[in-house]
Design an enzyme around this catalytic site. Structure first.
Site, PDB file in Angstrom:
ATOM      1  CE1 TYR A 217      -2.562  13.207   9.780  1.00 28.62           C
ATOM      2  CE2 TYR A 217      -5.090  13.642   9.782  1.00 28.62           C
ATOM      3  CZ  TYR A 217      -3.883  12.612   9.939  1.00 28.62           C
ATOM      4  OH  TYR A 217      -4.321  11.546   9.989  1.00 28.62           O
ATOM      5  CB  ALA A 218      -7.237  18.906   6.766  1.00 27.00           C
TER       6      ALA A 218
HETATM    7  P1  NDP Z   1       1.491   5.692  14.214  1.00 26.17           P
HETATM    8  O1  NDP Z   1       2.089   7.037  14.699  1.00 26.17           O
HETATM    9  O2  NDP Z   1       1.344   4.777  15.313  1.00 26.17           O
HETATM   10  O3  NDP Z   1       2.481   4.823  13.015  1.00 26.17           O
HETATM   11  C1  NDP Z   1       2.812   5.537  12.208  1.00 26.17           C
HETATM   12  C2  NDP Z   1       4.327   5.027  11.800  1.00 26.17           C
HETATM   13  O4  NDP Z   1       4.629   5.578  10.687  1.00 26.17           O
HETATM   14  C3  NDP Z   1       5.131   5.187  12.982  1.00 26.17           C
HETATM   15  O5  NDP Z   1       5.822   4.132  13.177  1.00 26.17           O
HETATM   16  C4  NDP Z   1       6.032   6.035  12.642  1.00 26.17           C
HETATM   17  O6  NDP Z   1       7.502   6.297  12.936  1.00 26.17           O
HETATM   18  C5  NDP Z   1       6.180   6.092  11.148  1.00 26.17           C
HETATM   19  N1  NDP Z   1       6.442   7.135  10.375  1.00 26.17           N
HETATM   20  C6  NDP Z   1       6.362   8.580  10.555  1.00 26.17           C
HETATM   21  N2  NDP Z   1       7.087   9.650   9.907  1.00 26.17           N
HETATM   22  C7  NDP Z   1       7.678   8.504   9.115  1.00 26.17           C
HETATM   23  C8  NDP Z   1       8.626   8.733   7.899  1.00 26.17           C
HETATM   24  N3  NDP Z   1       8.999   9.978   7.556  1.00 26.17           N
HETATM   25  N4  NDP Z   1       9.337   7.465   7.208  1.00 26.17           N
HETATM   26  C9  NDP Z   1       8.617   6.350   7.467  1.00 26.17           C
HETATM   27  N5  NDP Z   1       7.960   6.041   8.455  1.00 26.17           N
HETATM   28  C10 NDP Z   1       7.373   7.210   9.122  1.00 26.17           C
HETATM   29  O7  NDP Z   1       0.482   6.373  13.433  1.00 26.17           O
HETATM   30  P2  NDP Z   1      -1.150   5.786  13.155  1.00 26.17           P
HETATM   31  O8  NDP Z   1      -1.265   4.253  13.042  1.00 26.17           O
HETATM   32  O9  NDP Z   1      -2.198   6.263  14.024  1.00 26.17           O
HETATM   33  O10 NDP Z   1      -1.605   6.183  11.739  1.00 26.17           O
HETATM   34  C11 NDP Z   1      -1.318   5.360  10.554  1.00 26.17           C
HETATM   35  C12 NDP Z   1      -1.881   6.229   9.510  1.00 26.17           C
HETATM   36  O11 NDP Z   1      -3.328   6.304   9.361  1.00 26.17           O
HETATM   37  C13 NDP Z   1      -1.245   7.685   9.419  1.00 26.17           C
HETATM   38  O12 NDP Z   1      -1.188   7.846   7.977  1.00 26.17           O
HETATM   39  C14 NDP Z   1      -2.571   8.436   9.931  1.00 26.17           C
HETATM   40  O13 NDP Z   1      -2.378   9.875   9.270  1.00 26.17           O
HETATM   41  C15 NDP Z   1      -3.696   7.709   9.280  1.00 26.17           C
HETATM   42  N6  NDP Z   1      -4.724   7.860  10.244  1.00 26.17           N
HETATM   43  C16 NDP Z   1      -4.655   7.585  11.513  1.00 26.17           C
HETATM   44  C17 NDP Z   1      -5.911   7.852  12.274  1.00 26.17           C
HETATM   45  C18 NDP Z   1      -6.023   7.628  13.784  1.00 26.17           C
HETATM   46  O14 NDP Z   1      -6.871   7.954  14.266  1.00 26.17           O
HETATM   47  N7  NDP Z   1      -4.838   6.781  14.529  1.00 26.17           N
HETATM   48  C19 NDP Z   1      -7.177   8.425  11.728  1.00 26.17           C
HETATM   49  C20 NDP Z   1      -7.187   8.685  10.306  1.00 26.17           C
HETATM   50  C21 NDP Z   1      -5.906   8.660   9.634  1.00 26.17           C
HETATM   51  P3  NDP Z   1       7.574   7.174  14.347  1.00 26.17           P
HETATM   52  O15 NDP Z   1       6.866   6.432  15.622  1.00 26.17           O
HETATM   53  O16 NDP Z   1       9.067   7.269  14.687  1.00 26.17           O
HETATM   54  O17 NDP Z   1       7.003   8.670  14.076  1.00 26.17           O
END
Ligand code: NDP
Length: 249
Positions: free
Chosen positions: A157-158
């Protein structure tokens, strides 16, 4: 939390992973500000929920079930877009946390494919779909503080999130003259439905390590995203905006 009053009327955004968590809030805030939003998400269930939650904004919305790791899937969704794009928010992301000793090649591949290659796939495909007459084109990539300082159990991830920062800055240099800005947001620990379910003492312990002594809300990230997407942020290019209560310090 009170939203900033941005105006995105006649602006069109694509938000990947926009059906849940941080992406859901970003999509909602664009809609409230009058923008049109295409929600691209992997999860059929989350897309159904988002459709129901966003029913009041139906005329401003389009939905596509997209896997950002799959170029055919991204191409297909691109052909169904009802308008030229002004704003792309690369938000979809996953975790597969394990210590480096225990991390398997599949854990590495899954996270790099989604969190790094996924951004390449989506941005590459959409580049020609941006509104050619706009000088206010925006790419906003959701990175993480972990991409700045590393973290136990998050080699994959990092690395992906640090890579996102390199990509963001390169696009800032290459695309600036074509009317784009490219910026990243590095969230700290943000409360989402999943993390909110953790025991209160665990959450309190985490909050105590943050200089502002609270965990982030999805609205904190959406506010930063809408600002970077706005015309007012026109001279911010290649920045990494930490939205983390100061934990990166
Ligand atoms: P969530 O898991 O709540 O939401 C992410 C969404 O992306 C989900 O609906 C997921 O679907 C979808 N997704 C995953 N893989 C794919 C794919 N291959 N194609 C299309 N959609 C996909 O995550 P967060 O809201 O917590 O995170 C959002 C972003 O913020 C991410 O990039 C995360 O790394 C980043 N982030 C989050 C932090 C946190 O504390 N929450 C901190 C720092 C960064 P499904 O549910 O099916 O997997």
């Amino acid at each position: 939390m009170k939203n900033i009053n941005f105006d995105f009327k006649n602006k069109n955004a694509v938000v990947t992973g926009g059906a849940s968590g941080i992406g859901f809030q970003i999509a909602l805030d664009f809609l409230k500000a009058g923008g049109n939003v295409a929600i691209w998400d992997y999860s059929e269930q989350a897309l159904q929920n988002a459709k129901a939650e966003f029913a009041a904004y139906a005329s401003q919305l389009s939905f596509a079930q997209v896997d950002v790791t799959n170029r055919d899937s991204v191409n297909k969704a691109t052909t169904t877009l009802p308008w030229a794009v002004d704003i792309l928010v690369n938000n979809a992301g996953i975790t597969r946390d394990k210590s480096f000793a225990k991390m398997q090649a599949e854990d590495w591949d899954a996270v790099i494919n989604t969190n790094l290659t996924g951004l390449f796939n989506v941005t590459k495909t959409l580049l020609e779909k941006f509104n050619p007459s706009s000088q206010q084109k925006r790419i906003i990539n959701i990175s993480s503080v972990v991409g700045l300082y590393g973290n136990f159990g998050q080699t994959n991830y990092a690395a992906a999130k640090a890579g996102v920062i390199g990509m963001t800055k390169t696009w800032a240099k290459e695309l600036g003259r074509k009317g784009f800005t490219s910026n990243a947001i590095a969230p700290g620990f943000i409360l989402t439905a999943m993390t909110k379910a953790m025991p209160k003492e665990v959450l309190d312990g985490m909050a105590s390590k943050v200089p502002v002594v609270r965990l982030g809300e999805v609205e904190d990230i959406a506010n930063a995203c809408l600002f970077l997407a706005s015309d007012q942020a026109a001279y911010i290019n290649g920045a990494v905006l930490s939205v983390d209560g100061g934990i990166v310090l």
